[in-house]
Design an enzyme around this catalytic site. Structure first.
Site, PDB file in Angstrom:
ATOM      1  N   ASN A   1       0.825  -1.224   0.000  1.00  0.00           N
ATOM      2  CA  ASN A   1       0.000   0.000   0.000  1.00  0.00           C
ATOM      3  C   ASN A   1       0.856   1.270   0.000  1.00  0.00           C
ATOM      4  O   ASN A   1       0.474   2.299   0.560  1.00  0.00           O
ATOM      5  CB  ASN A   1      -0.998   0.007   1.175  1.00  0.00           C
TER       6      ASN A   1
ATOM      7  N   CYS B   1       3.003   1.728  -3.158  1.00  0.00           N
ATOM      8  CA  CYS B   1       3.319   1.972  -4.584  1.00  0.00           C
ATOM      9  C   CYS B   1       2.075   1.837  -5.463  1.00  0.00           C
ATOM     10  O   CYS B   1       1.485   2.823  -5.895  1.00  0.00           O
ATOM     11  CB  CYS B   1       4.407   1.015  -5.080  1.00  0.00           C
ATOM     12  N   ARG B   2       1.654   0.617  -5.751  1.00  0.00           N
ATOM     13  CA  ARG B   2       0.620   0.395  -6.768  1.00  0.00           C
ATOM     14  C   ARG B   2      -0.771   0.845  -6.334  1.00  0.00           C
ATOM     15  O   ARG B   2      -1.468   1.532  -7.083  1.00  0.00           O
ATOM     16  CB  ARG B   2       0.589  -1.091  -7.165  1.00  0.00           C
TER      17      ARG B   2
HETATM   18  P1  4NP Z   1       3.332  -2.182  -3.384  1.00  0.00           P
HETATM   19  O1  4NP Z   1       4.930  -2.336  -3.430  1.00  0.00           O
HETATM   20  O2  4NP Z   1       2.777  -3.527  -2.986  1.00  0.00           O
HETATM   21  O3  4NP Z   1       2.976  -1.782  -4.776  1.00  0.00           O
HETATM   22  O4  4NP Z   1       3.065  -1.096  -2.355  1.00  0.00           O
HETATM   23  C1  4NP Z   1       5.698  -2.870  -2.401  1.00  0.00           C
HETATM   24  C2  4NP Z   1       6.044  -2.077  -1.325  1.00  0.00           C
HETATM   25  C3  4NP Z   1       6.854  -2.590  -0.341  1.00  0.00           C
HETATM   26  C4  4NP Z   1       7.300  -3.895  -0.427  1.00  0.00           C
HETATM   27  C5  4NP Z   1       6.941  -4.693  -1.495  1.00  0.00           C
HETATM   28  C6  4NP Z   1       6.125  -4.173  -2.480  1.00  0.00           C
HETATM   29  N1  4NP Z   1       8.162  -4.399   0.579  1.00  0.00           N
HETATM   30  O5  4NP Z   1       8.664  -5.545   0.422  1.00  0.00           O
HETATM   31  O6  4NP Z   1       8.416  -3.725   1.584  1.00  0.00           O
END
Ligand code: 4NP
Length: 162
Positions: free
Chosen positions: A14, A16-17
């Site tokens: 929560n 980036c995407r």
């Molecule tokens: P998101 O990206 O799922 O698009 O917010 C990520 C943010 C952090 C992590 C992995 C994906 N992480 O491993 O901390």
């Protein structure tokens, strides 16, 4: 007036995407004068980043397209399946995790979709996690989100909902 359509975007962290999905959609709604007709939020299947602002690389990429990023990370919860009309999973792993969250909701009403099912101009089946990659990954996220959010709004206007 009819009640607003409630959309929840979900990814892993929560940061980036899914906050990008929420803010890309918010940007489109503003352009089309539809802000009042929707409630938007985003969440992560993991709790690692709870309370954090969106990732600075993601925020910069969005801002370069004129999209402001707002919001603080939170973890998805079973009641989200009762409180939202549509829940968009960014990838298959998110989708599978969300099925388990849905199982813990007493009265799930939300329709769970893999976000890329909405896309009309891309063949990808998932919005790839950009976190450990380079700048192109953040651009790809925004391209896919613009495609799917635009397509969802057209269908919503035409009452041709997925
Ligand atoms: P998101 O990206 O799922 O698009 O917010 C990520 C943010 C952090 C992590 C992995 C994906 N992480 O491993 O901390």
């Amino acid at each position: 007036m009819t009640s607003p359509t409630r959309l929840l975007f979900v990814c892993l962290g929560n940061i980036c995407r899914s906050p990008s999905g929420e803010n890309v959609m918010r940007h489109l709604l503003k352009e089309e004068n539809l802000t009042e007709q929707f409630v938007l939020d985003s969440a992560g299947t993991a709790s690692w980043h709870t309370g954090k602002s969106p990732d600075s690389r993601m925020t910069a990429a969005a801002r370069a397209r004129g999209i402001e990023m707002t919001g603080r990370a939170r973890q998805v919860k079973p009641e989200d399946f009762a409180e939202f009309d549509y829940i968009f999973a960014m990838d298959r792993s998110n989708y599978e995790d969300l099925l388990e969250v849905k199982d813990r909701c007493d009265h799930p009403g939300a329709q769970l979709l893999l976000f890329c099912e909405l896309c009309e101009e891309h063949e990808e089946e998932e919005v790839p996690d950009p976190y450990y990659g380079g700048p192109a990954g953040f651009e790809k996220v925004l391209d896919l989100l613009a495609d799917g959010c635009g397509a969802f709004l057209r269908r919503w206007r035409e009452k041709d909902m997925p």
